[in-house]
Design an enzyme around this catalytic site. Structure first.
Site, short mmCIF file in Angstrom:
data_model
loop_
_atom_site.label_atom_id
_atom_site.label_comp_id
_atom_site.label_asym_id
_atom_site.label_seq_id
_atom_site.Cartn_x
_atom_site.Cartn_y
_atom_site.Cartn_z
N ASP A 129 -4.05 -10.92 -43.53
CA ASP A 129 -4.65 -11.45 -44.75
C ASP A 129 -5.81 -10.55 -45.14
O ASP A 129 -6.30 -9.76 -44.33
CB ASP A 129 -5.16 -12.89 -44.50
N TYR A 140 -6.63 -15.19 -49.95
CA TYR A 140 -5.38 -15.93 -50.15
C TYR A 140 -4.16 -15.01 -50.20
O TYR A 140 -3.29 -15.15 -51.05
CB TYR A 140 -5.45 -16.80 -51.40
N HIS A 141 -4.10 -14.08 -49.23
CA HIS A 141 -2.99 -13.14 -49.15
C HIS A 141 -2.30 -13.18 -47.77
O HIS A 141 -2.06 -12.13 -47.17
CB HIS A 141 -3.48 -11.71 -49.41
N PRO A 142 -1.94 -14.36 -47.25
CA PRO A 142 -1.24 -14.39 -45.96
C PRO A 142 0.12 -13.72 -46.08
O PRO A 142 0.82 -13.86 -47.08
CB PRO A 142 -1.11 -15.89 -45.67
#
Length: 584
Positions: free
Chosen positions: A309, A483-485
């Site tokens: 992330d 918010y980039h898993p």
């Protein structure tokens, strides 16, 4: 498209027992793309299962209202991390979209493809035929760019991309000029030949309306008789006959149902949902499944591992002039903005307000950018509330190539029990050192003359950036997920024991089962993830349909002398005016 209303129970029960050629789990950023492209084959039938609803809310469609759906349980799975061991036990929010369009319906609408070298790195990691020349044509295929088609940008794809209000607020251009004064390049198009530099930011907005994959891809397919959408369907597990996937079990209103797949089951439930569904189905690390009380069907130790992330912090300043969006946060101002948007789809309601940005390299010896900036002419939080009284502006910033790795682990076979999510943020000394460098460079940029007219007191971080202990503690306390898993079912080579997928997205050791979403990335890309997720789905759709894969070459800019600079160990700052090497 045949859509199954929840109220038509009898019709629904008869339809749900049908067998389809393809069963797609998840109508998010990837699932909507797949549903559209696979249903172009009129002799194939497709079932699309989505746990959420239609997502027709005005707050989803209005770009400026992005903080509302992101903070609404109806549209957001509302995941939360376990106590993060290197953030002093903090739990961080991990929002994921629920409903048609998935996270493309609740995200910030920022359109960043990533650097071409990201995809070259994928290929080096074992993702054969996922290099830049393999991915570029699918970026172009997916997109209609506001300035028209060229060798990098698309001109007739479903996804509309633009620059919002085109930087009307003077702060946007002041930020770009500050970057130039600090010695960094400018870029006309960071999604084109040169990502590195300061310039306009792009967003997925069409005629003033959020362009989610639901709007761009799924809605045009609604009239196709070979595509069925079922909403409010929670998929419990994949059904297997030996090692062959034959369908899925899912629940609607407490009733367990089954859908069968003649050709394939395709998981597009996202970087958290897809590995969790595999694990609940008995596919994954043996120890994790045993702990959760799940019978092992097929051991794949990489399922749920390699979790990555991006993190970010806000640099916030008071603004000397009353020109920021902080004056527009009252209810009456919001009413006026909303009214204009409802009438004409124009004005401040038609943008996400991230209209200028930058991608820079942190030091000598870095071949392509590793720090990203989003500029916002307001000082506010992700919930849409002002950060302080008065006017202000902020920059979201963070290193983009973390070395920390986390995991997704189911705690139960029950689909309503959320998995344990641990990113292990800042677990490596490299990541902590990257943050120290990042904050120093950011303050230097924001201290340039171009912002003198506007820049007031620094609200945060407002600390001595030469004191590493203070910096480390401040970052631990204030850092947030971008918010980039991603990367939890990675593509890899046969020699990689942690690879979950073959390069064509088929699950290793199993038949008739693929995963297509951001979980398939071997490494996180340099930027926001919606654009590469859509690209991956476009590319996977061609693979599934047996089409000859597209391939296009285009040059791109990197520092060709990066290895020499790395050996010289030059200082971080003085080298930026020299980083103008030849195109790669």
């Amino acid at each position: 498209m045949q859509e199954c209303p929840r109220s038509e129970a009898a019709k629904r029960d008869s339809e749900l027992m049908q067998t389809f050629d393809y069963v797609i789990v998840g109508a998010g950023s990837a699932g909507c793309v797949l549903a559209n492209r696979l249903s172009e084959e009129t002799d194939k039938t497709i079932l699309l299962l989505e746990a959420g609803g239609s997502n027709n809310s005005i707050f989803i469609r209005m770009p400026t209202a992005l903080s509302i759906p992101m903070n609404t349980q109806k549209y957001n799975w509302g995941f939360e991390t376990c106590p993060e061991p290197f953030l002093d036990g903090r739990r961080l929010d991990c929002p994921r979209g629920r409903g048609l369009g998935g996270s493309s319906s609740i995200n910030g609408m920022v359109y960043v493809r990533g650097h071409p070298c990201d995809f070259e790195a994928w290929q080096e990691q074992g993702a054969k035929d996922w290099g830049f020349e393999n991915c570029l044509p699918y970026f172009r295929k997916s997109e209609t760019w506001m300035l028209g088609e060229d060798r990098y940008r698309g001109g007739d794809g479903p996804l509309a991309t633009c620059n919002g209000n085109r930087m009307v607020n003077p702060l946007y251009r002041a930020f770009i000029e500050a970057g130039r004064q600090a010695g960094y390049p400018l870029t006309d198009d960071y999604n084109g030949h040169q990502q590195e530099g300061f310039g306009a930011m792009h967003m997925t907005v069409k005629d003033g309306v959020r362009c989610s994959t639901s709007l761009a891809y799924l809605r045009p397919a609604l009239g196709r008789r070979n595509l069925m959408l079922i909403k409010h369907a929670s998929v419990d597990e994949v059904i297997f006959d030996g090692k062959k996937a034959t369908g899925v079990k899912y629940s609607i209103g407490g009733k367990v149902l089954q859908a069968n797949a003649r050709i394939e089951v395709i998981l597009s439930a996202g970087s958290i949902g897809s590995p969790a569904l595999l694990q609940r189905s008995g596919v994954g690390p043996a120890a994790v499944l045993k702990e959760a009380g799940i019978d092992l069907l097929h051991e794949l130790p990489g399922v749920g591992e390699n979790l990555q992330d991006h993190l970010e912090v806000y640099f916030q300043y008071r603004c000397r002039l009353p020109i920021t969006l902080n004056a527009k946060l009252g209810w009456f101002s919001k009413f006026l903005i909303g009214s204009q948007w409802l009438i004409s789809r124009t004005g401040l309601g038609s943008t996400n307000h991230f209209e200028s940005c930058a991608f820079i390299r942190s030091k000598a010896g870095v071949r392509w950018p590793d720090i990203q900036f989003h500029f916002l002419p307001a000082a506010m939080r992700y919930d849409g509330q002002a950060a302080f009284d008065g006017h202000g502006f902020q920059v979201h910033v963070g290193p983009n190539r973390p070395t920390s790795r986390g995991s997704i682990k189911v705690a139960s076979k029950a689909s309503d029990v959320p998995p344990d999510i641990c990113f292990n943020y800042l677990s490596t000394e490299q990541d902590r050192d990257d943050w120290r460098t990042c904050l120093k460079l950011t303050r230097e940029i924001l201290g340039q003359q171009a912002l003198d007219l506007y820049r007031g007191d620094e609200i945060q971080p407002a600390l001595d950036l030469e004191d590493h202990d203070s910096v480390d503690q401040w970052v631990k306390k204030n850092v947030e997920s971008a918010y980039h898993p991603s990367c939890t079912c990675k593509i890899g080579s046969d020699s990689d024991p942690m690879a979950v997928l073959h390069p064509d997205c088929r699950v290793r050791g199993l038949d008739n089962l693929r995963v297509v979403d951001s979980s398939i990335f071997p490494l996180i890309t340099n930027g926001n993830l919606n654009a590469p997720t859509i690209m991956a789905a476009e590319k996977a759709a061609d693979m599934i349909r047996g089409r000859v894969p597209l391939r296009e070459s285009a040059d791109f800019w990197t520092d060709e002398n990066w290895q020499d600079r790395q050996r010289l160990a030059a200082p971080a700052r003085p080298m930026f005016s020299e980083l103008r090497g030849e195109s790669h």
